[in-house]
Design a protein around this motif. Structure first.
Motif, mmCIF file in Angstrom:
data_model
loop_
_atom_site.group_PDB
_atom_site.id
_atom_site.type_symbol
_atom_site.label_atom_id
_atom_site.label_comp_id
_atom_site.label_asym_id
_atom_site.label_seq_id
_atom_site.Cartn_x
_atom_site.Cartn_y
_atom_site.Cartn_z
ATOM 1 N N HIS A 1 1.252 1.821 -13.642
ATOM 2 C CA HIS A 1 0.449 1.169 -13.082
ATOM 3 C C HIS A 1 0.203 0.155 -12.419
ATOM 4 O O HIS A 1 0.976 0.428 -11.559
ATOM 5 C CB HIS A 1 0.142 0.403 -15.006
ATOM 6 C CG HIS A 1 0.053 0.775 -16.147
ATOM 7 N ND1 HIS A 1 -0.567 1.740 -16.616
ATOM 8 C CD2 HIS A 1 1.187 1.801 -16.903
ATOM 9 C CE1 HIS A 1 -0.678 2.494 -17.713
ATOM 10 N NE2 HIS A 1 0.822 2.758 -17.746
ATOM 11 N N ALA A 2 -0.972 -0.511 -12.289
ATOM 12 C CA ALA A 2 -1.202 -1.032 -11.066
ATOM 13 C C ALA A 2 -0.507 -2.419 -11.374
ATOM 14 O O ALA A 2 -0.338 -2.599 -10.350
ATOM 15 C CB ALA A 2 -3.340 -1.718 -10.801
ATOM 16 N N GLU B 1 0.739 -1.385 0.099
ATOM 17 C CA GLU B 1 0.306 -0.204 0.128
ATOM 18 C C GLU B 1 1.049 1.035 0.149
ATOM 19 O O GLU B 1 0.655 1.639 -0.764
ATOM 20 C CB GLU B 1 -0.890 0.474 1.182
ATOM 21 C CG GLU B 1 -2.076 1.277 1.085
ATOM 22 C CD GLU B 1 -3.533 1.114 2.324
ATOM 23 O OE1 GLU B 1 -3.612 1.691 2.615
ATOM 24 O OE2 GLU B 1 -2.861 0.045 2.473
ATOM 25 N N ARG B 2 1.981 1.440 1.016
ATOM 26 C CA ARG B 2 2.826 2.695 0.655
ATOM 27 C C ARG B 2 3.228 2.861 -0.527
ATOM 28 O O ARG B 2 3.482 3.928 -1.255
ATOM 29 C CB ARG B 2 4.080 2.477 2.314
ATOM 30 C CG ARG B 2 2.868 2.042 3.419
ATOM 31 C CD ARG B 2 4.255 2.687 4.315
ATOM 32 N NE ARG B 2 5.587 2.380 4.322
ATOM 33 C CZ ARG B 2 5.858 0.935 5.012
ATOM 34 N NH1 ARG B 2 4.972 -0.017 5.508
ATOM 35 N NH2 ARG B 2 6.923 0.029 4.822
ATOM 36 N N ALA B 3 4.093 1.847 -1.114
ATOM 37 C CA ALA B 3 4.819 1.515 -2.897
ATOM 38 C C ALA B 3 3.621 2.330 -3.783
ATOM 39 O O ALA B 3 4.001 2.977 -4.068
ATOM 40 C CB ALA B 3 4.936 0.290 -2.813
ATOM 41 N N ARG B 4 2.107 1.521 -3.200
ATOM 42 C CA ARG B 4 1.724 2.046 -4.420
ATOM 43 C C ARG B 4 0.851 3.615 -4.841
ATOM 44 O O ARG B 4 0.596 4.480 -5.292
ATOM 45 C CB ARG B 4 -0.299 1.688 -4.170
ATOM 46 C CG ARG B 4 0.106 0.059 -4.807
ATOM 47 C CD ARG B 4 0.281 0.330 -6.290
ATOM 48 N NE ARG B 4 -1.149 0.638 -6.928
ATOM 49 C CZ ARG B 4 -2.546 0.406 -7.429
ATOM 50 N NH1 ARG B 4 -2.474 -1.217 -6.803
ATOM 51 N NH2 ARG B 4 -3.175 1.132 -7.870
ATOM 52 N N PHE C 1 2.411 -5.267 -5.450
ATOM 53 C CA PHE C 1 1.605 -4.022 -5.891
ATOM 54 C C PHE C 1 0.521 -4.401 -6.305
ATOM 55 O O PHE C 1 -0.646 -3.232 -5.976
ATOM 56 C CB PHE C 1 3.086 -4.095 -6.214
ATOM 57 C CG PHE C 1 2.486 -2.607 -6.982
ATOM 58 C CD1 PHE C 1 3.788 -1.850 -6.279
ATOM 59 C CD2 PHE C 1 2.480 -2.427 -7.837
ATOM 60 C CE1 PHE C 1 3.554 0.129 -6.687
ATOM 61 C CE2 PHE C 1 2.180 -0.839 -8.591
ATOM 62 C CZ PHE C 1 3.061 0.114 -7.764
ATOM 63 N N LEU C 2 0.387 -5.118 -7.073
ATOM 64 C CA LEU C 2 -1.540 -5.083 -7.937
ATOM 65 C C LEU C 2 -2.002 -5.657 -6.516
ATOM 66 O O LEU C 2 -3.388 -4.795 -7.296
ATOM 67 C CB LEU C 2 -0.970 -7.134 -8.556
ATOM 68 C CG LEU C 2 -2.631 -6.683 -9.745
ATOM 69 C CD1 LEU C 2 -2.688 -5.488 -10.611
ATOM 70 C CD2 LEU C 2 -2.078 -7.839 -10.305
ATOM 71 N N ALA C 3 -1.845 -6.096 -5.610
ATOM 72 C CA ALA C 3 -3.563 -6.006 -4.433
ATOM 73 C C ALA C 3 -3.407 -5.308 -3.693
ATOM 74 O O ALA C 3 -4.635 -5.312 -3.617
ATOM 75 C CB ALA C 3 -3.124 -7.190 -4.000
ATOM 76 N N ALA C 4 -2.578 -4.838 -3.447
ATOM 77 C CA ALA C 4 -2.643 -3.460 -2.993
ATOM 78 C C ALA C 4 -3.478 -2.097 -3.455
ATOM 79 O O ALA C 4 -3.245 -2.253 -4.607
ATOM 80 C CB ALA C 4 -1.366 -2.876 -2.495
ATOM 81 N N ILE D 1 -7.270 7.640 -17.650
ATOM 82 C CA ILE D 1 -6.949 7.650 -16.029
ATOM 83 C C ILE D 1 -7.233 8.854 -15.753
ATOM 84 O O ILE D 1 -7.693 8.905 -14.730
ATOM 85 C CB ILE D 1 -6.065 6.382 -16.189
ATOM 86 C CG1 ILE D 1 -6.649 5.300 -16.457
ATOM 87 C CG2 ILE D 1 -6.106 6.104 -14.955
ATOM 88 C CD1 ILE D 1 -5.310 4.098 -16.470
ATOM 89 N N ARG D 2 -6.332 9.601 -16.594
ATOM 90 C CA ARG D 2 -5.806 11.259 -15.934
ATOM 91 C C ARG D 2 -5.547 11.767 -17.318
ATOM 92 O O ARG D 2 -4.643 11.284 -18.555
ATOM 93 C CB ARG D 2 -4.618 10.966 -15.330
ATOM 94 C CG ARG D 2 -2.905 9.464 -15.899
ATOM 95 C CD ARG D 2 -1.780 10.393 -15.252
ATOM 96 N NE ARG D 2 -1.335 11.418 -15.315
ATOM 97 C CZ ARG D 2 0.106 11.539 -14.686
ATOM 98 N NH1 ARG D 2 0.513 10.402 -14.937
ATOM 99 N NH2 ARG D 2 0.945 12.461 -15.078
ATOM 100 N N ALA D 3 -5.949 11.925 -17.891
ATOM 101 C CA ALA D 3 -6.594 13.795 -18.964
ATOM 102 C C ALA D 3 -5.281 14.593 -19.167
ATOM 103 O O ALA D 3 -5.907 15.720 -18.900
ATOM 104 C CB ALA D 3 -8.209 14.431 -19.185
#
Length: 254
Positions: free
Chosen positions: A46-47, A12-15, A154-157, A115-117
């Motif tokens: 990306h996730a 979570e901190r990494a995300r 990382f993907l799960a957080a 996702i981000r314009a």
């Protein structure tokens, strides 16, 4: 032995760092073609940990990426208030860098715009080229220590729910509520209460303070009574930490 306050997990901190921090790209130091860190025109993590970046299309790193070399992205977590030591954490994503062909780059840019314009995406094909770093390993270093982060973790957080608002809230606390910061000093160890107390960070588990003392800087986490997820819960927890006499009424309010 005193129990350490609970903190978000390393994933979570990494995300959270990946979502907000500025990034640089670099090839291994022994690669003479590109030994220095390069700040991309735009980057997005990306996730799944893949880093998409735009670079000037004549940049040496774009040419190097055609050979798919090993590379690293370094993402920095900077404190939103001016501190003597502003870096709160670092995330290193190491993997293989590749240049993205023009047609595929346009498709990725369209998905990224959803996702981000960001208007810088319009520079793709007009002076900017796309490269992507596919991760093999991720390493997080912050006030809690240094931790490897598995790509699956990382993907799960998810990023911290307050990450987008944290900077504005901490600046407001620093500039407009120095009295509140002073009241939080009662939670600090006695030897630290004479230092310059600054708001350092906020997440769903608690508030972090930086004490800038004459000898060194000291970071202290003040834990909330439970992990929170809404601004209403945050207001209640901050009142509790400050010692607000209206806390009971706030808890009973509908």
């Amino acid at each position: 032995m005193a129990r350490r306050p609970p903190t978000p997990c390393p994933g979570e901190r990494a995300r959270t760092i990946a979502a907000l921090g500025p990034a640089t790209l670099l090839l291994p130091a022994e690669d003479a073609r590109q030994p220095d860190k390069v700040a991309p025109l735009l980057h997005h993590v990306h996730a799944d940990g893949v880093v998409t970046a735009l670079l000037p299309d004549d940049h040496e790193l774009v040419a190097a990426a055609r050979e798919q070399p090993a590379a690293m992205a370094e993402i920095v977590d900077l404190a939103p208030v001016p501190l003597r030591e502003p870096v709160r954490g670092l995330l290193w994503i190491t993997g293989w860098l590749r240049a993205v062909p023009a047609a595929a780059a346009r498709e990725i840019a369209v998905r990224l715009a959803e996702i981000r314009a960001d208007p810088r995406l319009l520079d793709l094909g007009h002076g900017a080229a796309m490269v992507r770093l596919r991760p093999a390993s991720l390493v997080l270093a912050d006030g809690e220590g240094t931790h490897p982060v598995r790509p699956d973790d990382f993907l799960a957080a998810e990023p911290d729910p307050f990450s987008a608002q944290e900077a504005g809230w901490l600046r407001h606390l620093e500039l407009s509520h120095t009295d509140v910061v002073g009241m939080l000093a009662r939670h600090l160890p006695e030897p630290l209460r004479g230092g310059h107390i600054r708001p350092l960070g906020l997440d769903r588990y608690g508030l972090r303070l930086r004490v800038e003392a004459l000898d060194a800087d000291h970071d202290v986490r003040l834990a909330f009574s439970h992990p929170i997820g809404t601004q209403r819960e945050l207001a209640v927890e901050l009142r509790r930490l400050v010692g607000c006499p209206f806390l009971a009424a706030a808890r009973q309010a509908p």
